[in-house]
Design an enzyme around this catalytic site. Structure first.
Site, PDB file in Angstrom:
ATOM      1  N   LYS A 124     -14.623  43.228  76.491  1.00 24.63           N
ATOM      2  CA  LYS A 124     -13.295  43.859  75.244  1.00 24.63           C
ATOM      3  C   LYS A 124     -13.832  44.624  74.651  1.00 24.63           C
ATOM      4  O   LYS A 124     -13.158  45.241  73.826  1.00 24.63           O
ATOM      5  CB  LYS A 124     -12.634  42.639  75.060  1.00 24.63           C
TER       6      LYS A 124
ATOM      7  N   ARG B  92      -8.411  32.992  68.227  1.00 25.33           N
ATOM      8  CA  ARG B  92      -9.126  31.912  69.463  1.00 25.33           C
ATOM      9  C   ARG B  92      -8.971  30.461  69.459  1.00 25.33           C
ATOM     10  O   ARG B  92      -9.434  30.590  70.426  1.00 25.33           O
ATOM     11  CB  ARG B  92     -10.872  32.153  69.109  1.00 25.33           C
TER      12      ARG B  92
ATOM     13  N   ARG C 187     -27.144  41.599  79.442  1.00 24.85           N
ATOM     14  CA  ARG C 187     -27.112  42.264  78.383  1.00 24.85           C
ATOM     15  C   ARG C 187     -28.226  41.507  77.443  1.00 24.85           C
ATOM     16  O   ARG C 187     -28.694  42.345  76.231  1.00 24.85           O
ATOM     17  CB  ARG C 187     -25.481  42.381  77.412  1.00 24.85           C
TER      18      ARG C 187
ATOM     19  N   ARG D  70     -28.713  39.641  69.934  1.00 16.83           N
ATOM     20  CA  ARG D  70     -28.515  38.618  69.723  1.00 16.83           C
ATOM     21  C   ARG D  70     -28.519  37.129  70.181  1.00 16.83           C
ATOM     22  O   ARG D  70     -28.637  36.912  71.334  1.00 16.83           O
ATOM     23  CB  ARG D  70     -26.679  38.272  70.789  1.00 16.83           C
TER      24      ARG D  70
ATOM     25  N   ARG E 208     -20.561  29.012  75.209  1.00 17.68           N
ATOM     26  CA  ARG E 208     -19.778  30.133  74.463  1.00 17.68           C
ATOM     27  C   ARG E 208     -18.283  30.512  76.287  1.00 17.68           C
ATOM     28  O   ARG E 208     -17.318  30.375  75.717  1.00 17.68           O
ATOM     29  CB  ARG E 208     -20.683  31.024  74.764  1.00 17.68           C
TER      30      ARG E 208
END
Ligand code: ADP
Length: 200
Positions: A14, A89, A128, A134, A145
């Site tokens: 996204k 969220r 990723r 990150r 998550r």
């Protein structure tokens, strides 16, 4: 005013799609994830506070997410539209956002959901993580998550379906193809004010 929410689990792509939508439709991009990462990089008091949650794969408390989102949004009230990315969220956040936008008579037009299988998501984020740097892209944190997403964020699907604003996009295709489907849903809305519930 074109107000969009881009919706989808971590790893759905996204962020990439938002960047393209912003460029094509000249919207203001409001990403709470980007905002929090900037604060963490600068090591501000807010950055230190949110890191406690983000590094564990948990959501930042609603009151912090809402406060920061409001403060960013209010700097851009003259914008031709917003794209909300990573926000809302939770149902609490969605209700607060609706209230803020309805008071200004600039309600959400479409909620574009980029849909990707759980297995593929996991593969993508792990991939990723090797170069994103990150701190929340390690395997156990990704699992958390995804779990938090399923428990706290998935209920938003019925919330927006009930409002007749939800558009499901198959996110397993190539990025260009996914973008073309998103544009189809947005352009149909702009031309006819109709919401296409699903773009295959
Ligand atoms: P992703 O979609 O890959 O999980 P984001 O950049 O949207 O990434 O968010 C990263 C993290 O920031 C989330 O896991 C969460 O801890 C925090 N966060 C971002 N947006 C919100 C929000 N609206 N409410 C609560 N926490 C948030």
């Amino acid at each position: 005013m074109l107000n969009l929410i881009i919706f989808g689990p971590p790893g759905s792509g996204k962020g990439t799609q938002s960047a393209r939508i912003v460029e094509k439709y000249k919207l203001t991009h409001l990403s709470t994830g980007d905002l929090f990462r900037e604060e963490m990089e600068k090591n501000t008091p807010l950055g230190q506070e949110v890191r406690k949650y983000i590094d564990q794969g948990l959501l930042v408390p609603d009151e912090i997410a809402l406060r920061e989102l409001y403060s960013r949004a209010s700097e851009h009230m003259d914008s031709p539209g917003f794209i909300f990315d990573g926000f809302p969220r939770t149902i609490v956040q969605a209700e607060a956002l609706d209230q803020m936008l309805n008071e200004r008579e600039i309600p959400i037009c479409l909620v574009i959901s980029v849909e990707v299988d759980r297995e593929e998501l996991f593969k993508r984020i792990i991939g990723r993580g090797e170069d994103s740097g990150r701190s929340d892209d390690s395997e156990d944190i990704i699992r958390r998550r995804l779990q938090v997403y399923e428990e706290q964020t998935l209920p938003l699907i019925s919330y927006y379906k009930n409002q007749g604003k939800f558009v499901a996009i198959n996110g397993m295709a190539h990025v260009d193809k996914v973008f073309a489907k998103i544009c189809h849903a947005i352009d149909t809305y702009l031309e006819t004010k109709k919401v296409v519930p699903e773009v295959e």
